[in-house]
Design a protein around this motif. Sequence first.
Motif, PDB file in Angstrom:
ATOM      1  N   GLU A  83     -12.365  15.079  -3.244  1.00 54.08           N
ATOM      2  CA  GLU A  83     -13.300  14.303  -2.438  1.00 54.08           C
ATOM      3  C   GLU A  83     -12.502  13.524  -1.401  1.00 54.08           C
ATOM      4  O   GLU A  83     -11.515  12.855  -1.733  1.00 54.08           O
ATOM      5  CB  GLU A  83     -14.069  13.328  -3.323  1.00 54.08           C
ATOM      6  CG  GLU A  83     -15.057  12.453  -2.566  1.00 54.08           C
ATOM      7  CD  GLU A  83     -15.779  11.493  -3.479  1.00 54.08           C
ATOM      8  OE1 GLU A  83     -16.344  10.503  -2.975  1.00 54.08           O
ATOM      9  OE2 GLU A  83     -15.780  11.728  -4.703  1.00 54.08           O
ATOM     10  N   TYR A  84     -12.898  13.660  -0.139  1.00 59.47           N
ATOM     11  CA  TYR A  84     -12.135  13.062   0.956  1.00 59.47           C
ATOM     12  C   TYR A  84     -12.895  11.882   1.549  1.00 59.47           C
ATOM     13  O   TYR A  84     -14.114  11.915   1.690  1.00 59.47           O
ATOM     14  CB  TYR A  84     -11.863  14.105   2.048  1.00 59.47           C
ATOM     15  CG  TYR A  84     -11.096  15.305   1.549  1.00 59.47           C
ATOM     16  CD1 TYR A  84      -9.712  15.271   1.436  1.00 59.47           C
ATOM     17  CD2 TYR A  84     -11.758  16.470   1.175  1.00 59.47           C
ATOM     18  CE1 TYR A  84      -9.005  16.364   0.971  1.00 59.47           C
ATOM     19  CE2 TYR A  84     -11.058  17.575   0.710  1.00 59.47           C
ATOM     20  CZ  TYR A  84      -9.684  17.513   0.612  1.00 59.47           C
ATOM     21  OH  TYR A  84      -8.986  18.595   0.149  1.00 59.47           O
ATOM     22  N   ASP A  85     -12.125  10.856   1.888  1.00 55.47           N
ATOM     23  CA  ASP A  85     -12.711   9.672   2.506  1.00 55.47           C
ATOM     24  C   ASP A  85     -11.634   9.026   3.371  1.00 55.47           C
ATOM     25  O   ASP A  85     -10.461   9.410   3.317  1.00 55.47           O
ATOM     26  CB  ASP A  85     -13.204   8.699   1.440  1.00 55.47           C
ATOM     27  CG  ASP A  85     -14.144   7.640   2.010  1.00 55.47           C
ATOM     28  OD1 ASP A  85     -14.480   7.741   3.204  1.00 55.47           O
ATOM     29  OD2 ASP A  85     -14.521   6.729   1.264  1.00 55.47           O
ATOM     30  N   SER A  86     -12.012   8.080   4.182  1.00 58.42           N
ATOM     31  CA  SER A  86     -11.051   7.349   5.012  1.00 58.42           C
ATOM     32  C   SER A  86     -11.283   5.857   4.820  1.00 58.42           C
ATOM     33  O   SER A  86     -12.398   5.429   4.526  1.00 58.42           O
ATOM     34  CB  SER A  86     -11.194   7.713   6.492  1.00 58.42           C
ATOM     35  OG  SER A  86     -12.486   7.372   6.969  1.00 58.42           O
ATOM     36  N   ARG A  87     -10.245   5.092   4.974  1.00 59.72           N
ATOM     37  CA  ARG A  87     -10.346   3.643   4.861  1.00 59.72           C
ATOM     38  C   ARG A  87      -9.394   2.993   5.849  1.00 59.72           C
ATOM     39  O   ARG A  87      -8.416   3.605   6.294  1.00 59.72           O
ATOM     40  CB  ARG A  87     -10.007   3.184   3.446  1.00 59.72           C
ATOM     41  CG  ARG A  87      -8.589   3.496   2.990  1.00 59.72           C
ATOM     42  CD  ARG A  87      -8.267   2.837   1.663  1.00 59.72           C
ATOM     43  NE  ARG A  87      -6.977   3.240   1.148  1.00 59.72           N
ATOM     44  CZ  ARG A  87      -5.810   2.739   1.547  1.00 59.72           C
ATOM     45  NH1 ARG A  87      -5.788   1.818   2.497  1.00 59.72           N
ATOM     46  NH2 ARG A  87      -4.665   3.157   1.030  1.00 59.72           N
ATOM     47  N   GLN A  95      -6.173   4.028  10.249  1.00 54.47           N
ATOM     48  CA  GLN A  95      -7.016   4.668   9.252  1.00 54.47           C
ATOM     49  C   GLN A  95      -6.162   5.629   8.431  1.00 54.47           C
ATOM     50  O   GLN A  95      -5.277   6.297   8.968  1.00 54.47           O
ATOM     51  CB  GLN A  95      -8.165   5.443   9.923  1.00 54.47           C
ATOM     52  CG  GLN A  95      -9.176   4.578  10.646  1.00 54.47           C
ATOM     53  CD  GLN A  95     -10.165   3.936   9.691  1.00 54.47           C
ATOM     54  OE1 GLN A  95     -10.431   4.453   8.620  1.00 54.47           O
ATOM     55  NE2 GLN A  95     -10.719   2.797  10.091  1.00 54.47           N
ATOM     56  N   VAL A  96      -6.417   5.694   7.139  1.00 58.33           N
ATOM     57  CA  VAL A  96      -5.690   6.615   6.262  1.00 58.33           C
ATOM     58  C   VAL A  96      -6.698   7.501   5.546  1.00 58.33           C
ATOM     59  O   VAL A  96      -7.837   7.095   5.264  1.00 58.33           O
ATOM     60  CB  VAL A  96      -4.819   5.866   5.241  1.00 58.33           C
ATOM     61  CG1 VAL A  96      -3.693   5.126   5.941  1.00 58.33           C
ATOM     62  CG2 VAL A  96      -5.650   4.908   4.410  1.00 58.33           C
ATOM     63  N   LEU A  97      -6.285   8.736   5.285  1.00 56.28           N
ATOM     64  CA  LEU A  97      -7.114   9.691   4.563  1.00 56.28           C
ATOM     65  C   LEU A  97      -6.881   9.518   3.070  1.00 56.28           C
ATOM     66  O   LEU A  97      -5.735   9.481   2.609  1.00 56.28           O
ATOM     67  CB  LEU A  97      -6.766  11.119   4.980  1.00 56.28           C
ATOM     68  CG  LEU A  97      -7.505  12.242   4.253  1.00 56.28           C
ATOM     69  CD1 LEU A  97      -8.991  12.215   4.593  1.00 56.28           C
ATOM     70  CD2 LEU A  97      -6.902  13.610   4.613  1.00 56.28           C
ATOM     71  N   VAL A  98      -7.960   9.410   2.323  1.00 50.99           N
ATOM     72  CA  VAL A  98      -7.889   9.234   0.876  1.00 50.99           C
ATOM     73  C   VAL A  98      -8.472  10.485   0.216  1.00 50.99           C
ATOM     74  O   VAL A  98      -9.624  10.845   0.476  1.00 50.99           O
ATOM     75  CB  VAL A  98      -8.668   7.980   0.423  1.00 50.99           C
ATOM     76  CG1 VAL A  98      -8.575   7.814  -1.089  1.00 50.99           C
ATOM     77  CG2 VAL A  98      -8.127   6.742   1.130  1.00 50.99           C
ATOM     78  N   ALA A  99      -7.673  11.153  -0.605  1.00 54.40           N
ATOM     79  CA  ALA A  99      -8.116  12.342  -1.335  1.00 54.40           C
ATOM     80  C   ALA A  99      -8.195  12.010  -2.816  1.00 54.40           C
ATOM     81  O   ALA A  99      -7.238  11.486  -3.395  1.00 54.40           O
ATOM     82  CB  ALA A  99      -7.157  13.504  -1.101  1.00 54.40           C
ATOM     83  N   LYS A 100      -9.321  12.296  -3.420  1.00 49.80           N
ATOM     84  CA  LYS A 100      -9.542  11.999  -4.834  1.00 49.80           C
ATOM     85  C   LYS A 100      -9.938  13.277  -5.558  1.00 49.80           C
ATOM     86  O   LYS A 100     -10.819  14.015  -5.112  1.00 49.80           O
ATOM     87  CB  LYS A 100     -10.655  10.951  -4.974  1.00 49.80           C
ATOM     88  CG  LYS A 100     -10.993  10.615  -6.417  1.00 49.80           C
ATOM     89  CD  LYS A 100     -12.142   9.623  -6.469  1.00 49.80           C
ATOM     90  CE  LYS A 100     -12.543   9.314  -7.909  1.00 49.80           C
ATOM     91  NZ  LYS A 100     -13.699   8.373  -7.958  1.00 49.80           N
ATOM     92  N   ALA A 101      -9.242  13.569  -6.671  1.00 54.01           N
ATOM     93  CA  ALA A 101      -9.557  14.762  -7.452  1.00 54.01           C
ATOM     94  C   ALA A 101     -10.923  14.605  -8.118  1.00 54.01           C
ATOM     95  O   ALA A 101     -11.248  13.553  -8.663  1.00 54.01           O
ATOM     96  CB  ALA A 101      -8.482  14.999  -8.507  1.00 54.01           C
ATOM     97  N   THR A 102     -11.722  15.652  -8.036  1.00 50.64           N
ATOM     98  CA  THR A 102     -13.056  15.640  -8.637  1.00 50.64           C
ATOM     99  C   THR A 102     -13.176  16.801  -9.605  1.00 50.64           C
ATOM    100  O   THR A 102     -12.351  17.714  -9.635  1.00 50.64           O
ATOM    101  CB  THR A 102     -14.147  15.765  -7.557  1.00 50.64           C
ATOM    102  OG1 THR A 102     -13.940  16.976  -6.808  1.00 50.64           O
ATOM    103  CG2 THR A 102     -14.106  14.580  -6.605  1.00 50.64           C
ATOM    104  N   THR A 129       0.862  -1.185   0.000  1.00 53.33           N
ATOM    105  CA  THR A 129       0.000   0.000   0.000  1.00 53.33           C
ATOM    106  C   THR A 129       0.891   1.224   0.000  1.00 53.33           C
ATOM    107  O   THR A 129       2.086   1.157   0.297  1.00 53.33           O
ATOM    108  CB  THR A 129      -0.922   0.037   1.238  1.00 53.33           C
ATOM    109  OG1 THR A 129      -0.109   0.216   2.418  1.00 53.33           O
ATOM    110  CG2 THR A 129      -1.742  -1.241   1.376  1.00 53.33           C
ATOM    111  N   HIS A 130       0.301   2.382  -0.321  1.00 50.64           N
ATOM    112  CA  HIS A 130       1.080   3.621  -0.332  1.00 50.64           C
ATOM    113  C   HIS A 130       1.612   3.942   1.063  1.00 50.64           C
ATOM    114  O   HIS A 130       2.739   4.418   1.220  1.00 50.64           O
ATOM    115  CB  HIS A 130       0.214   4.779  -0.838  1.00 50.64           C
ATOM    116  CG  HIS A 130      -0.134   4.670  -2.293  1.00 50.64           C
ATOM    117  ND1 HIS A 130       0.812   4.684  -3.290  1.00 50.64           N
ATOM    118  CD2 HIS A 130      -1.329   4.536  -2.922  1.00 50.64           C
ATOM    119  CE1 HIS A 130       0.222   4.568  -4.476  1.00 50.64           C
ATOM    120  NE2 HIS A 130      -1.078   4.474  -4.264  1.00 50.64           N
ATOM    121  N   THR A 131       0.801   3.690   2.079  1.00 53.13           N
ATOM    122  CA  THR A 131       1.220   3.994   3.450  1.00 53.13           C
ATOM    123  C   THR A 131       2.394   3.120   3.860  1.00 53.13           C
ATOM    124  O   THR A 131       3.382   3.605   4.435  1.00 53.13           O
ATOM    125  CB  THR A 131       0.048   3.776   4.420  1.00 53.13           C
ATOM    126  OG1 THR A 131      -1.082   4.515   3.973  1.00 53.13           O
ATOM    127  CG2 THR A 131       0.432   4.227   5.827  1.00 53.13           C
TER     128      THR A 131
END
Length: 210
Positions: A189-193, A96-103, A71-73
């Motif tokens: 767009e921000y999310d966590s996983r 938990q990691v923060l995931v940022a996706k360009a919209t 994984t990136h982390t």
Amino acid sequence: MGQRLCLLRGRRPERLATVLRQVLSPLDDAAVMNAVSPRLTEALSALGRPVHGWSGRLTRKARHLSGLAKTHTMDALSVGHLDHESGDRIVRFAGQVLVAKATERGSYARTTPDRHGFPRLHRSRIKQHFGYVTGDLVRAVVPSGKWAGTWTGRVSVRARGQHSVTTPRGRIDVFHERLRPPQRGDGYEYDSRAESRPSKKEVDGGATRS
């Protein structure tokens, strides 16, 4: 290089044609980074600050010895020197990691075409309606009906004031008076996983870093 090309021209013209095509084609992302990294390191070193490089091969080796998932982390944790023989270990992992996706921020197109490519309707140049723009994160409070409850999602604005909100259960239409903006749209767009964690056996047998 010139002599090799001359030999290919005389003996293997088909091979020369293949080489010339490869020269003109753009490099892949990994090849670009491999070509740019040494030049970037030289330029940064010229500023008088210490610069240390770390290849992807070394990162992969450290991650593999630590028993970490790809994984990136975990790749970020594996960058840098670890003395496995002396007992260096990675002991802290992100849960938990923060995931940022360009919209998208909207469209420059002023018409929406049909399946044949002909204009079907015209879009308004005004993007803000009743204080909201498409992409804002909103909290909608629906007092009754099928969608009764509190919903959080991205909004698509409508000129009439009944905006559309994307929720985990689908899209709902809510009047702007029932919306509150926890976060204005900034193009992401921000999310966590949950992060993949190694097993206890992998941790005990891997490297250590805190």
